[in-house]
Scaffold this motif. Sequence first.
Motif, PDB file in Angstrom:
ATOM      1  N   GLY A   3     -35.006   9.435 -96.150  1.00 18.49           N
ATOM      2  CA  GLY A   3     -35.746   9.172 -94.930  1.00 18.49           C
ATOM      3  C   GLY A   3     -35.176   7.983 -94.194  1.00 18.49           C
ATOM      4  O   GLY A   3     -34.089   7.519 -94.460  1.00 18.49           O
ATOM      5  N   VAL A   4     -35.972   7.483 -93.237  1.00 20.28           N
ATOM      6  CA  VAL A   4     -35.552   6.378 -92.398  1.00 20.28           C
ATOM      7  C   VAL A   4     -36.234   5.107 -92.875  1.00 20.28           C
ATOM      8  O   VAL A   4     -37.424   5.086 -93.138  1.00 20.28           O
ATOM      9  N   ASN A   5     -35.479   4.047 -93.020  1.00 20.24           N
ATOM     10  CA  ASN A   5     -36.005   2.736 -93.357  1.00 20.24           C
ATOM     11  C   ASN A   5     -35.619   1.779 -92.238  1.00 20.24           C
ATOM     12  O   ASN A   5     -35.269   2.203 -91.152  1.00 20.24           O
ATOM     13  N   ALA A   6     -35.648   0.507 -92.510  1.00 19.13           N
ATOM     14  CA  ALA A   6     -35.364  -0.509 -91.495  1.00 19.13           C
ATOM     15  C   ALA A   6     -33.915  -0.433 -91.022  1.00 19.13           C
ATOM     16  O   ALA A   6     -33.043  -1.075 -91.572  1.00 19.13           O
ATOM     17  N   GLY A   7     -33.667   0.381 -90.008  1.00 17.05           N
ATOM     18  CA  GLY A   7     -32.351   0.440 -89.414  1.00 17.05           C
ATOM     19  C   GLY A   7     -31.373   1.388 -90.067  1.00 17.05           C
ATOM     20  O   GLY A   7     -30.214   1.440 -89.678  1.00 17.05           O
ATOM     21  N   TYR A   8     -31.810   2.148 -91.063  1.00 15.20           N
ATOM     22  CA  TYR A   8     -30.907   3.087 -91.714  1.00 15.20           C
ATOM     23  C   TYR A   8     -31.664   4.307 -92.215  1.00 15.20           C
ATOM     24  O   TYR A   8     -32.881   4.288 -92.346  1.00 15.20           O
ATOM     25  N   ARG A   9     -30.908   5.356 -92.481  1.00 14.49           N
ATOM     26  CA  ARG A   9     -31.466   6.612 -92.982  1.00 14.49           C
ATOM     27  C   ARG A   9     -30.655   7.049 -94.193  1.00 14.49           C
ATOM     28  O   ARG A   9     -29.424   7.002 -94.166  1.00 14.49           O
ATOM     29  N   ILE A  10     -31.324   7.485 -95.257  1.00 16.99           N
ATOM     30  CA  ILE A  10     -30.649   7.982 -96.458  1.00 16.99           C
ATOM     31  C   ILE A  10     -30.715   9.498 -96.456  1.00 16.99           C
ATOM     32  O   ILE A  10     -31.763  10.090 -96.204  1.00 16.99           O
ATOM     33  N   ARG A  11     -29.563  10.112 -96.735  1.00 19.20           N
ATOM     34  CA  ARG A  11     -29.493  11.577 -96.792  1.00 19.20           C
ATOM     35  C   ARG A  11     -28.423  11.974 -97.801  1.00 19.20           C
ATOM     36  O   ARG A  11     -27.585  11.157 -98.189  1.00 19.20           O
ATOM     37  N   PRO A  12     -28.412  13.257 -98.223  1.00 16.64           N
ATOM     38  CA  PRO A  12     -27.363  13.716 -99.132  1.00 16.64           C
ATOM     39  C   PRO A  12     -25.979  13.587 -98.488  1.00 16.64           C
ATOM     40  O   PRO A  12     -25.811  13.810 -97.292  1.00 16.64           O
ATOM     41  N   MET A  13     -24.998  13.227 -99.292  1.00 21.02           N
ATOM     42  CA  MET A  13     -23.626  13.100 -98.823  1.00 21.02           C
ATOM     43  C   MET A  13     -23.011  14.485 -98.660  1.00 21.02           C
ATOM     44  O   MET A  13     -23.291  15.390 -99.445  1.00 21.02           O
ATOM     45  N   THR A  14     -22.164  14.653 -97.635  1.00 26.28           N
ATOM     46  CA  THR A  14     -21.445  15.900 -97.416  1.00 26.28           C
ATOM     47  C   THR A  14     -19.946  15.618 -97.388  1.00 26.28           C
ATOM     48  O   THR A  14     -19.528  14.458 -97.350  1.00 26.28           O
ATOM     49  N   GLU A  15     -19.155  16.670 -97.354  1.00 29.54           N
ATOM     50  CA  GLU A  15     -17.703  16.505 -97.269  1.00 29.54           C
ATOM     51  C   GLU A  15     -17.281  15.773 -96.003  1.00 29.54           C
ATOM     52  O   GLU A  15     -16.271  15.083 -95.983  1.00 29.54           O
ATOM     53  N   PHE A  16     -18.065  15.914 -94.943  1.00 33.53           N
ATOM     54  CA  PHE A  16     -17.749  15.235 -93.690  1.00 33.53           C
ATOM     55  C   PHE A  16     -17.840  13.713 -93.824  1.00 33.53           C
ATOM     56  O   PHE A  16     -17.269  12.979 -93.024  1.00 33.53           O
ATOM     57  N   ASP A  17     -18.580  13.245 -94.843  1.00 33.93           N
ATOM     58  CA  ASP A  17     -18.747  11.804 -95.053  1.00 33.93           C
ATOM     59  C   ASP A  17     -17.592  11.178 -95.829  1.00 33.93           C
ATOM     60  O   ASP A  17     -17.498   9.951 -95.900  1.00 33.93           O
ATOM     61  N   VAL A  18     -16.741  11.996 -96.440  1.00 34.33           N
ATOM     62  CA  VAL A  18     -15.709  11.471 -97.331  1.00 34.33           C
ATOM     63  C   VAL A  18     -14.814  10.424 -96.669  1.00 34.33           C
ATOM     64  O   VAL A  18     -14.578   9.364 -97.256  1.00 34.33           O
ATOM     65  N   PRO A  19     -14.290  10.636 -95.459  1.00 35.10           N
ATOM     66  CA  PRO A  19     -13.442   9.596 -94.866  1.00 35.10           C
ATOM     67  C   PRO A  19     -14.154   8.242 -94.732  1.00 35.10           C
ATOM     68  O   PRO A  19     -13.586   7.201 -95.055  1.00 35.10           O
ATOM     69  N   ALA A  20     -15.401   8.259 -94.270  1.00 30.20           N
ATOM     70  CA  ALA A  20     -16.156   7.007 -94.125  1.00 30.20           C
ATOM     71  C   ALA A  20     -16.447   6.383 -95.480  1.00 30.20           C
ATOM     72  O   ALA A  20     -16.375   5.158 -95.648  1.00 30.20           O
ATOM     73  N   VAL A  21     -16.778   7.218 -96.464  1.00 28.16           N
ATOM     74  CA  VAL A  21     -17.034   6.711 -97.814  1.00 28.16           C
ATOM     75  C   VAL A  21     -15.761   6.098 -98.392  1.00 28.16           C
ATOM     76  O   VAL A  21     -15.805   5.053 -99.050  1.00 28.16           O
ATOM     77  N   MET A  22     -14.620   6.721 -98.139  1.00 25.30           N
ATOM     78  CA  MET A  22     -13.359   6.165 -98.640  1.00 25.30           C
ATOM     79  C   MET A  22     -13.061   4.806 -98.017  1.00 25.30           C
ATOM     80  O   MET A  22     -12.601   3.889 -98.702  1.00 25.30           O
TER      81      MET A  22
END
Length: 196
Positions: A3-22
Amino acid sequence: MAGVNAGYRIRPMTEFDVPAVMDLERAVFPDDAWTEGMVRSELAEPSRHYFVACRSDHRGDGGEGEGPVVAYAGLRAVPPQGDVQTIAVDRRWWGRGIGRALLTELLGHAYSRGVDEVFLEVRSDNPRAQELYRRFGFTEIGVRRRYYREGVDALVMRCQEPAAAIAGTHGGEQGEALEFGDAADGDDGSGEEEKA
């Protein structure tokens, strides 16, 4: 729990997130960074569950959009056991409870999958992270000598009741800063980083 907290949101990671995670992986763990292949392999494993925290951006139209990835965390869940694989938070976002919220997400996910005990390794020279884990019900059960690249020992910790750990910490409520980070880095105790 995502969900959404103070200024951020948590969600499941996807393959599209890999570059940013790296990018985040290399910034937070310059000496022990996983390769892109390792991250993609983890993400593809059915027993692995990864989450990202993304900046929650307000748009001019009154709606909310999703900003860049500012943190991520992973869990290995093979009931009845689980392992916290990693938690990393962009240094610019330390002190906002993101790591605490991610740990809550991991423990909730573990519980929902029938995991009765969760393990992790934490640096022996990181007392603030150890204290956070203790607040979540983790207890020290062993030591892995020279586990980290620079020869630092890892403390092995276990949480035997994930649901009770979440309840005991009020589900990672906002307002209390997570206390990861290297004690020698001179920060104010509100940093967030740990690698299993």
